[in-house]
Scaffold this active site. Structure first.
Site, short mmCIF file in Angstrom:
data_model
loop_
_atom_site.label_atom_id
_atom_site.label_comp_id
_atom_site.label_asym_id
_atom_site.label_seq_id
_atom_site.Cartn_x
_atom_site.Cartn_y
_atom_site.Cartn_z
N HIS A 1 -7.91 -3.80 -2.10
CA HIS A 1 -6.74 -3.05 -1.62
C HIS A 1 -6.32 -3.62 -0.26
O HIS A 1 -7.16 -3.93 0.57
CB HIS A 1 -7.11 -1.57 -1.48
CG HIS A 1 -5.91 -0.72 -1.18
ND1 HIS A 1 -4.86 -0.59 -2.07
CD2 HIS A 1 -5.58 0.01 -0.09
CE1 HIS A 1 -3.94 0.19 -1.53
NE2 HIS A 1 -4.35 0.56 -0.33
N CYS B 1 0.84 -1.21 0.00
CA CYS B 1 0.00 0.00 0.00
C CYS B 1 0.88 1.25 0.00
O CYS B 1 1.63 1.47 -0.93
CB CYS B 1 -0.95 0.04 1.20
SG CYS B 1 -1.90 -1.45 1.46
N ASP C 1 -8.83 -3.55 -6.41
CA ASP C 1 -8.06 -2.43 -5.86
C ASP C 1 -8.14 -1.21 -6.78
O ASP C 1 -7.59 -1.22 -7.87
CB ASP C 1 -6.60 -2.85 -5.68
CG ASP C 1 -5.74 -1.73 -5.11
OD1 ASP C 1 -6.30 -0.74 -4.59
OD2 ASP C 1 -4.50 -1.84 -5.20
#
Ligand SMILES: *[C@@H]1O[C@H](CO)[C@@H](O)[C@H](O)[C@H]1NC(C)=O
Ligand SMILES: *[C@@H]1O[C@H](CO)[C@@H](O)[C@H](O)[C@H]1NC(C)=O
Ligand SMILES: *[C@@H]1O[C@H](CO)[C@@H](O)[C@H](O)[C@H]1NC(C)=O
Ligand SMILES: *[C@@H]1O[C@H](CO)[C@@H](O)[C@H](O)[C@H]1NC(C)=O
Ligand SMILES: *[C@@H]1O[C@H](CO)[C@@H](O)[C@H](O)[C@H]1NC(C)=O
Ligand SMILES: *[C@@H]1O[C@H](CO)[C@@H](O)[C@H](O)[C@H]1NC(C)=O
Length: 259
Positions: A227, A149, A195
């Site tokens: 995500h 991330c 995502d």
């Protein structure tokens, strides 16, 4: 077809090869007690996870986290799982004690001012110091980097010669095409179909940039993976459980080959 006897011999030698590890090394841990230690490195709290029977390492991995940082159990267990595969892992606190909690994020906290408190210049400074410590005090010669991330932006920024030698990123956020274009070392990319931060357009663009720059790369797209799937998944959703485990294995096999 492989004769049965040879197949059995093959399987027997496989099981001997794996028997030496304390934890099953190829399996990412999702629960349990972390085995690493915290160390204050020039003012940066850093979680260190050691491989079995560690003495010194010429290869090590820098773990650049998501916004949940060191407090998140899954982040420590990810570092431990990499360490079980014979890599020393360092995971610095990028946010000086100001990581976001899952509860805050789920409550819809507005992150605008948080991002302003942790700009790229500050994260770059922390990453640079820890790489300096790895190559200096620890004598590491080859540095691998994993970024999830938030951290998926920073592995590429340092994968340009001298900083990180080999990288793995999963569902990066805020990654620019310019940063992808700067990548000079082998990189492995894990993306999820759910995502929006790194969607299929961004993934295809990254692939063409890496390919035209003649960078050694691999990219995988995981169906049904949202995500954050490399770190936090819903254990009741088989596609998510698979995506986390398979992307972990993707990272380990990548470092085994290129680091
Ligand atoms: C670590 O050392 C112990 C004791 O020497 C040994 O039994 C074990 O197999 C070693 N583990 C690994 C992963 O090398
Ligand atoms: C970490 O070390 C620095 C000095 O390098 C010191 O100023 C700081 O208070 C220490 N922090 C913690 C949490 O121990
Ligand atoms: C978040 O806060 C910033 C100012 O701190 C504001 O400009 C922005 O509109 C807010 N975003 C949302 C979604 O509320
Ligand atoms: C991915 O995101 C970009 C920018 O946010 C957008 O322009 C593009 O259409 C998106 N692609 C897909 C397949 O949703
Ligand atoms: C691409 O890189 C390989 C080595 O990794 C090299 O042999 C080859 O010449 C390069 N190709 C181009 C077009 O630069
Ligand atoms: C996890 O997935 C199950 C099955 O789809 C769902 O019932 C549950 O609400 C999910 N849990 C969370 C925390 O999202």
């Amino acid at each position: 077809m492989m004769p049965m006897r040879r197949l059995i011999l093959c399987l027997a030698s496989l099981s001997t090869a794996y028997a030496a590890y304390t934890f099953p090394p190829r399996v990412v841990r999702n629960t349990g007690v972390p085995t690493g230690q915290l160390k204050n490195i020039s003012g940066i709290q850093t979680y260190l996870s050691y491989p079995p029977n560690y003495t010194t390492s010429t290869k090590a991995i820098l773990h650049i986290t998501d916004i949940f940082g060191l407090p998140l159990l899954e982040n420590k267990l990810l570092a431990d799982s990499l360490a079980a595969n014979d890599y020393l892992v360092l995971m610095p606190d990028l946010f000086a004690g100001d990581a976001i909690s899952v509860e805050q994020q789920e409550a819809g906290l507005n992150l605008t001012s948080w991002f302003a408190r942790h700009p790229p210049s500050e994260i770059d400074r922390v990453v640079k110091m820890i790489i300096g410590y790895m190559r200096g005090e620890l004598g590491v010669e080859r540095v691998g980097g994993v970024g999830y991330c938030f951290g998926g932006k920073y592995v590429p920024r340092f994968l340009t010669g001298g900083g990180i030698d080999v990288g793995f990123i999963a569902h990066p956020s805020g990654l620019t095409e310019g940063e992808v274009g700067g990548i000079g070392g082998p990189v492995s990319v894990a993306a999820g179909t759910l995502d929006a931060s790194f969607n299929s357009t961004a993934k295809s663009r990254a692939e063409s940039i890496l390919n035209s720059n003649n960078v050694t790369f691999q990219s995988n797209l995981y169906y049904g993976a949202p995500h954050g799937f490399g770190v936090r998944v819903n254990q009741s959703v088989p596609q998510q459980v698979y995506a986390k485990q398979a992307s972990f294995l993707q990272a380990v096999t990548w470092f085994d080959a290129w680091l």
